[in-house]
Design a protein around this motif. Structure first.
Motif, mmCIF file in Angstrom:
data_model
loop_
_atom_site.group_PDB
_atom_site.id
_atom_site.type_symbol
_atom_site.label_atom_id
_atom_site.label_comp_id
_atom_site.label_asym_id
_atom_site.label_seq_id
_atom_site.Cartn_x
_atom_site.Cartn_y
_atom_site.Cartn_z
ATOM 1 N N PHE A 289 0.846 -1.188 0.000
ATOM 2 C CA PHE A 289 0.000 0.000 0.000
ATOM 3 C C PHE A 289 0.882 1.238 0.000
ATOM 4 O O PHE A 289 2.094 1.169 0.251
ATOM 5 N N LEU A 290 0.254 2.355 -0.241
ATOM 6 C CA LEU A 290 0.959 3.623 -0.373
ATOM 7 C C LEU A 290 0.362 4.629 0.605
ATOM 8 O O LEU A 290 -0.855 4.722 0.760
ATOM 9 N N ILE A 349 -2.922 7.745 -9.284
ATOM 10 C CA ILE A 349 -2.682 6.433 -8.682
ATOM 11 C C ILE A 349 -3.636 5.390 -9.278
ATOM 12 O O ILE A 349 -3.240 4.258 -9.578
ATOM 13 N N TRP A 358 -4.285 2.918 -0.986
ATOM 14 C CA TRP A 358 -3.484 4.035 -0.480
ATOM 15 C C TRP A 358 -4.295 4.818 0.536
ATOM 16 O O TRP A 358 -5.516 4.662 0.624
ATOM 17 N N CYS A 406 -8.780 4.502 -1.931
ATOM 18 C CA CYS A 406 -8.263 5.201 -0.759
ATOM 19 C C CYS A 406 -8.953 4.676 0.499
ATOM 20 O O CYS A 406 -10.176 4.610 0.552
#
Length: 458
Positions: A289-290, A349, A358, A406
């Motif tokens: 994940f970011l 993204i 993310w 997200c």
């Protein structure tokens, strides 16, 4: 109503050096910030260094109660490498006790810990070996990461390797704002590359331990907007994006560097020494994940004077900054406020990075002299911060509605914290701190954010 997905993470972000204090207590060794403040205290705003800060090391239990009071369900902080492994090898039992208590306290309050390994705080003895210029330090970081995973991985299910790895590069090797205050593009590229190598090694080490969590990285992304659609302006924005975003985003998520970036570095004799084994390691160990830190965009235009043929090439040799006539500014921090930038990051993204999971790992507004906004009950009426969060969340909600993956939103920060050379000049917290008494006082934004977290929307 702006309603967010079930299980959405509402929280705050911090780091060890900026909050813990206790810089000389319980066996902690010096990091570069402790040392730099010791030798050049005049560089730090009002002479305030990292020795005491907000004393989270001492007050973490009370502060976690405050987090619960505003309904946070997650909190991200870092481990201090120089506290956990003061000599780089032997584990400091008092540090283990502290971090175990901190993690346990968060979990007991239903606040998920997200633990970061490196947030600008290179141990001094590692910097003396060359810092991120040294492959020996890369290996030392991997040992530190493995130690942390083994000690705390049974409880911590979300790890990140680095926070904003571009910052030590940009501020420490391209500017005079972070120690070691080197200005050398070639050395900066080495630091950036070795940071990515260290991150990939830590990801591999985590997976080799077969722990049942996830590991990511936190990047500060600054969308690069061209002044116009002219060929020169578009190329300038593309190069800015390569240097400041894709140099870390692409290897972390896609496992490889952009071809255009490699060609640019090779053309100007800036390539670091690389080998195929390390490139394969980066390729095979991308993140789960970011985390994305977003504060401001970058606006650029074509370079007016060609300076890329000199010996002192810097990223700014390839573009000039551009001031957008319609911009809104945070005058205290000198940063543009552009909420749509968060939506553009989310879209990028989704479209170009496999819609990797993310979260917003930092978003916040630093304001100087907030004391003047106190009401008769000593509460700071920071409506400007509420507006800042609200407008960013609206754009984030739109991105999620359009399919962006997200899973959370963290503010910077929970309690006003020490901020590198700026110390306490600009305040960011949902709670303010009285530096003399260490008392914490909720701000209006804390009440507002708590309401958002409780209702999972606004």
């Amino acid at each position: 109503m702006y309603q967010f997905p079930n299980g959405f993470l509402w929280g705050a972000a911090a780091s060890a050096t900026q909050t813990e204090g206790a810089a000389e207590l319980d066996g902690k060794a010096q990091n570069i910030w402790d040392y730099w403040f010791e030798i050049e205290p005049e560089r730090f705003y009002e002479g305030v260094g990292p020795k005491n800060t907000s004393d989270f090391y001492k007050y973490f239990k009370e502060d976690i109660e405050r987090m619960k009071a505003v309904h946070l369900n997650s909190f991200r902080t870092s481990i201090s490498w120089s506290r956990l492994l003061p000599d780089g090898i032997k584990v400091n039992k008092k540090a283990v006790d502290f971090y175990n208590q901190l993690i346990d306290e968060l979990i007991q309050h239903d606040i998920e810990p997200i633990i970061n390994l490196f947030h600008f705080d290179m141990p001094l003895h590692m910097q003396e070996k060359g810092g991120w210029e040294s492959l020996e330090v890369v290996e030392a970081f991997n040992f530190y990461a493995k130690t942390a995973f083994e000690l705390f991985g049974d409880k911590v299910k979300k790890w990140t390797t680095f926070n904003e790895p571009i910052v030590p590069v940009e501020m420490g090797y391209l500017n005079n704002y972070h120690y070691p205050c080197v200005i050398d593009m070639k050395r900066a590229v080495v630091v950036a590359y070795h940071s990515m190598l260290a991150s990939a090694k830590a990801v591999k080490t985590y997976r080799d331990l077969s722990q049942d969590g996830q590991i990511g990285i936190i990047l500060n992304l600054t969308p690069s907007y061209p002044r116009s659609q002219s060929k020169g302006d578009i190329e300038a924005a593309k190069i800015a994006d390569l240097f400041f975003n894709r140099s870390f985003l692409d290897p972390s998520v896609l496992g490889e560097y952009p071809t255009d970036l490699v060609e640019l570095l090779r053309t100007h004799d800036l390539m670091p020494e690389v080998n195929q084994i390390d490139l394969e390691l980066i390729k095979e160990n991308t993140v789960d994940f970011l985390g994305v830190n977003y504060y401001q965009p970058r606006r650029v235009k074509e370079k007016e004077a060609n300076t890329t043929k000199t010996d002192s090439i810097l990223p700014e040799s390839f573009f000039d900054p551009y001031i957008w006539p319609d911009r809104r500014m945070n005058p205290y921090r000198g940063w543009e406020i552009y909420e749509k930038g968060l939506y553009d990051i989310a879209t990028n993204i989704k479209d170009n990075y496999g819609n990797i999971p993310w979260y917003v790992a930092e978003n916040g507004m630093g304001v100087e002299g907030e004391e003047r906004f106190k009401d008769e009950k000593d509460m700071i009426q920071d409506d400007y911060r509420i507006e800042f969060y609200e407008e960013h969340l609206k754009w984030l909600h739109k991105a999620i509605e359009e399919g962006s993956n997200c899973f959370g939103y963290h503010v910077w920060t929970f309690i006003d914290n020490w901020s590198w050379l700026n110390a306490y000049k600009n305040r960011y917290g949902l709670y303010r701190i009285d530096l003399n008494t260490k008392q914490r006082y909720m701000k209006k934004s804390g009440l507002w954010f708590g309401d958002v977290a409780m209702h999972n929307g606004f």
